[in-house]
Design a protein around this motif. Structure first.
Motif, mmCIF file in Angstrom:
data_model
loop_
_atom_site.group_PDB
_atom_site.id
_atom_site.type_symbol
_atom_site.label_atom_id
_atom_site.label_comp_id
_atom_site.label_asym_id
_atom_site.label_seq_id
_atom_site.Cartn_x
_atom_site.Cartn_y
_atom_site.Cartn_z
ATOM 1 N N ASN A 49 31.586 47.338 36.032
ATOM 2 C CA ASN A 49 30.571 46.463 36.624
ATOM 3 C C ASN A 49 30.728 45.040 36.113
ATOM 4 O O ASN A 49 31.245 44.843 35.019
ATOM 5 C CB ASN A 49 29.177 46.984 36.259
ATOM 6 C CG ASN A 49 28.774 48.111 37.194
ATOM 7 O OD1 ASN A 49 28.809 47.931 38.400
ATOM 8 N ND2 ASN A 49 28.428 49.258 36.646
ATOM 9 N N PRO A 50 30.293 44.017 36.858
ATOM 10 C CA PRO A 50 29.599 44.153 38.142
ATOM 11 C C PRO A 50 30.538 44.404 39.324
ATOM 12 O O PRO A 50 30.064 44.693 40.411
ATOM 13 C CB PRO A 50 28.918 42.794 38.306
ATOM 14 C CG PRO A 50 29.835 41.836 37.600
ATOM 15 C CD PRO A 50 30.388 42.603 36.436
ATOM 16 N N ASN B 231 32.186 43.737 32.502
ATOM 17 C CA ASN B 231 33.496 43.133 32.830
ATOM 18 C C ASN B 231 33.277 42.080 33.906
ATOM 19 O O ASN B 231 33.729 42.220 35.041
ATOM 20 C CB ASN B 231 34.469 44.210 33.325
ATOM 21 C CG ASN B 231 35.841 43.652 33.688
ATOM 22 O OD1 ASN B 231 36.300 42.668 33.090
ATOM 23 N ND2 ASN B 231 36.498 44.265 34.660
ATOM 24 N N ASN B 232 32.544 41.024 33.554
ATOM 25 C CA ASN B 232 32.233 40.019 34.580
ATOM 26 C C ASN B 232 33.339 38.970 34.671
ATOM 27 O O ASN B 232 33.262 37.903 34.086
ATOM 28 C CB ASN B 232 30.892 39.353 34.297
ATOM 29 C CG ASN B 232 30.504 38.394 35.419
ATOM 30 O OD1 ASN B 232 31.102 38.446 36.514
ATOM 31 N ND2 ASN B 232 29.555 37.526 35.173
ATOM 32 N N ARG B 233 34.353 39.287 35.458
ATOM 33 C CA ARG B 233 35.483 38.366 35.623
ATOM 34 C C ARG B 233 35.094 37.151 36.459
ATOM 35 O O ARG B 233 35.858 36.204 36.577
ATOM 36 C CB ARG B 233 36.664 39.107 36.255
ATOM 37 C CG ARG B 233 37.257 40.151 35.307
ATOM 38 C CD ARG B 233 38.334 40.995 35.953
ATOM 39 N NE ARG B 233 39.441 40.200 36.468
ATOM 40 C CZ ARG B 233 40.540 40.716 37.005
ATOM 41 N NH1 ARG B 233 40.686 42.039 37.075
ATOM 42 N NH2 ARG B 233 41.504 39.939 37.476
ATOM 43 N N ASP B 234 33.918 37.208 37.078
ATOM 44 C CA ASP B 234 33.459 36.072 37.886
ATOM 45 C C ASP B 234 32.625 35.080 37.080
ATOM 46 O O ASP B 234 32.142 34.085 37.625
ATOM 47 C CB ASP B 234 32.613 36.581 39.060
ATOM 48 C CG ASP B 234 33.409 37.508 39.953
ATOM 49 O OD1 ASP B 234 34.582 37.199 40.215
ATOM 50 O OD2 ASP B 234 32.870 38.542 40.372
ATOM 51 N N ARG B 242 35.825 30.547 38.127
ATOM 52 C CA ARG B 242 35.730 31.981 37.812
ATOM 53 C C ARG B 242 36.742 32.292 36.714
ATOM 54 O O ARG B 242 37.947 32.301 36.960
ATOM 55 C CB ARG B 242 36.078 32.820 39.035
ATOM 56 C CG ARG B 242 35.049 32.835 40.127
ATOM 57 C CD ARG B 242 35.650 33.398 41.409
ATOM 58 N NE ARG B 242 35.871 34.829 41.366
ATOM 59 C CZ ARG B 242 36.978 35.428 41.784
ATOM 60 N NH1 ARG B 242 37.989 34.741 42.235
ATOM 61 N NH2 ARG B 242 37.080 36.746 41.744
ATOM 62 N N GLY B 244 37.853 34.856 35.001
ATOM 63 C CA GLY B 244 38.824 35.955 35.050
ATOM 64 C C GLY B 244 39.148 36.401 36.457
ATOM 65 O O GLY B 244 39.558 37.531 36.678
ATOM 66 N N GLY B 245 38.962 35.508 37.415
ATOM 67 C CA GLY B 245 39.083 35.908 38.823
ATOM 68 C C GLY B 245 40.459 36.387 39.204
ATOM 69 O O GLY B 245 40.609 37.377 39.920
#
Lengths: 124, 252
Positions: A49-50, B231-234, B242, B244-245
Motif C-alpha cells: 500500500n498505497p 511503500n508510498n512511492r508517490d 514523485r 519513487g515513481g
C-alpha cells in the motif's frame, strides 16, 4: 444482477472540479488516451500500500528499460481476484498500460496477460 | 460567487423488500457502493476509458466563508507545487473516511457502536451510553471527533464534534474545529444501509453540506490491513516530484 436506484439529495453547490474517486492520488498523471502494450520480464512485484507496483524489464534497441507500473492497492486488487503470488519474478508478461504523461518509463497497469493465458485486471 | 441548488445522486441497490433480522443491529462488514471500483463493477467495466476520469457521482461541495475561501486558495497554491500524482500519506479522518474506497466493520458492544475502517485501520467510537459530548477541556481536537449516538425509531442518530482542522470536506474544502457532523443511519433493506450526513461549520461554511452514502453488506469480505506509509512511492520529494515513481537507471 441487482437493480440499482438513485438516491437524490438537494444541495447547495457551486461549480468546482470533481475530486478524484481514488483514495490516494488521481489518475491525471497517466495518459489514458495513449494506451500502450509492453512485453517483458517481471523483475519485482510490490504487493504494498498505497499502491502495488510491477517492475517490468522491457528489451529495446538501446538495452533493457525497467518500467515501473503502478496499480491499485492490494486491498482492491485482492477483491478483483489477485493474490500476492499472482506474479513471480522472472515470468514473461504482456501488460496494457496508461503511460505517464511525463514520458518517464512508468504508467498505470490496466491488464496483465501471463504466459499461461491468465489475464489479471486492475478493475475486475 | 453564485450558489446554486443542484441534485446529488448516489446509486445503490434498489430496496428488495427484505428486512434485517434486527433493524437496530448494524454489525457486519459494509462497503460504500459508490467508490470508483464498485462503480466500474456495477457498470461491468474493467477500466477507465479516456474522458472518464471521474466515474461515479460528483461529491457535494459548498460555499465557504471569505476567510476559508482564502485558506482553500492557499492550500491549493501549496498543492500546486507538487508534481502531478505526487501525494503524501494522511489520515482521511471525518468526513472523508466515510466515503473512502475501502470497507468498514461495525461492532456492537454494550453502550457503544464501533466502526473499524480498513483505511489506515482507523476507528470511530460512537457512545450510546452518554448523551453529552466530552466537556470542552477534554474535547481534544481529533481526526474523527467525539461521537455520541441514540436511536430514533430504527434510525441511529450520531452527533460528532471535536475535530481538528487537518481533514477535508467533500470536494477537498477546508473546515474549522467548529465543524459538526450529524449522521442518520438506517437500513433500506436487509443488506443495505444509508447514511444521511449533514455537515455544518459556522466558521467555514455558508451552507450546510448534505450527502448520502450507501453501503452494502459484504459477508464474504474480511477487513485487511492498509497503511499508506508502507511503500508510498508517490510521496513528494524536496522538489515536489514523485520520489519513487520510476526507477532511475532506465537503460541497463
Amino acid at each position: 444482477m441487482k437493480k440499482f436506484w438513485h438516491v437524490f439529495g438537494a444541495l447547495a453547490v457551486m461549480a468546482a472540479p470533481l475530486p478524484s474517486a481514488s483514495a490516494h492520488h488521481s489518475f491525471a498523471m497517466f495518459d489514458k488516451s495513449a494506451e500502450k502494450w509492453l512485453e517483458g520480464t517481471v523483475t519485482a512485484f510490490q504487493w504494498t500500500n498505497p499502491h502495488t507496483f510491477i517492475q517490468v524489464s522491457v528489451p529495446s534497441s538501446k538495452g533493457a528499460v525497467e518500467w515501473s507500473l503502478e496499480g491499485g492497492s492490494p486491498n482492491i486488487l485482492s477483491r478483483n481476484g489477485w493474490k500476492r503470488t499472482s506474479l513471480k519474478v522472472g515470468e514473461k508478461v504482456k501488460v496494457l498500460i496508461y503511460p505517464l504523461r511525463s514520458g518517464q518509463p512508468g504508467g498505470s497497469f490496466v491488464e496483465v496477460h501471463k504466459a499461461d493465458g491468465t489475464v489479471l485486471y486492475y478493475h475486475a | 460567487m453564485l450558489a446554486a441548488t443542484t441534485v446529488h445522486a448516489e446509486v445503490g441497490p434498489e430496496p428488495d423488500g427484505t428486512q434485517p433480522a434486527d433493524p437496530r443491529d448494524l454489525s457486519g462488514i459494509w462497503m460504500n457502493d459508490n467508490t470508483l471500483d464498485e462503480t466500474l463493477k456495477r457498470l461491468g467495466k474493467k477500466r477507465l476509458d479516456p474522458g472518464e476520469e471521474e466515474v461515479g457521482p460528483p461529491r457535494p461541495t459548498a460555499r465557504l466563508t471569505p476567510e476559508y475561501e482564502q485558506i482553500r486558495a492557499e492550500r491549493a497554491r501549496e498543492r500546486a507545487k507538487y508534481a502531478e500524482g505526487a501525494e503524501k500519506c494522511e489520515w482521511p479522518g471525518m468526513p472523508r473516511i466515510m466515503t473512502y474506497p475501502y470497507p468498514l466493520e461495525i461492532l456492537h458492544t454494550p453502550g457503544r457502536i464501533t466502526m473499524i475502517f480498513e483505511a489506515e485501520s482507523q476507528v470511530r467510537r460512537i457512545f450510546l451510553d452518554r448523551s453529552e459530548h466530552l466537556p470542552f477541556d477534554d474535547l481534544d481536537p481529533s481526526y474523527n471527533g467525539d461521537s455520541i449516538g441514540h436511536w430514533e425509531g430504527n434510525t441511529l442518530v450520531v452527533d460528532t464534534i471535536g475535530f481538528n482542522d487537518q481533514t477535508e470536506l467533500p470536494g477537498g474544502l477546508p473546515h474549522s474545529d467548529q465543524m459538526r457532523i450529524v449522521e442518520r443511519i438506517a437500513y433500506i433493506d436487509g443488506d443495505t444501509i444509508k447514511v444521511d450526513m449533514t455537515i455544518t461549520d459556522p466558521v467555514a461554511l455558508l451552507d450546510p453540506i448534505e450527502q448520502t452514502i450507501i453501503y452494502s453488506k459484504r459477508p464474504d469480505w474480511r477487513i485487511r490491513e492498509y497503511s499508506c506509509m508502507e511503500n508510498n512511492r508517490d510521496a513528494p520529494d524536496a522538489s515536489g516530484e514523485r520520489a519513487g515513481g520510476v526507477v532511475q537507471q532506465s537503460i541497463e
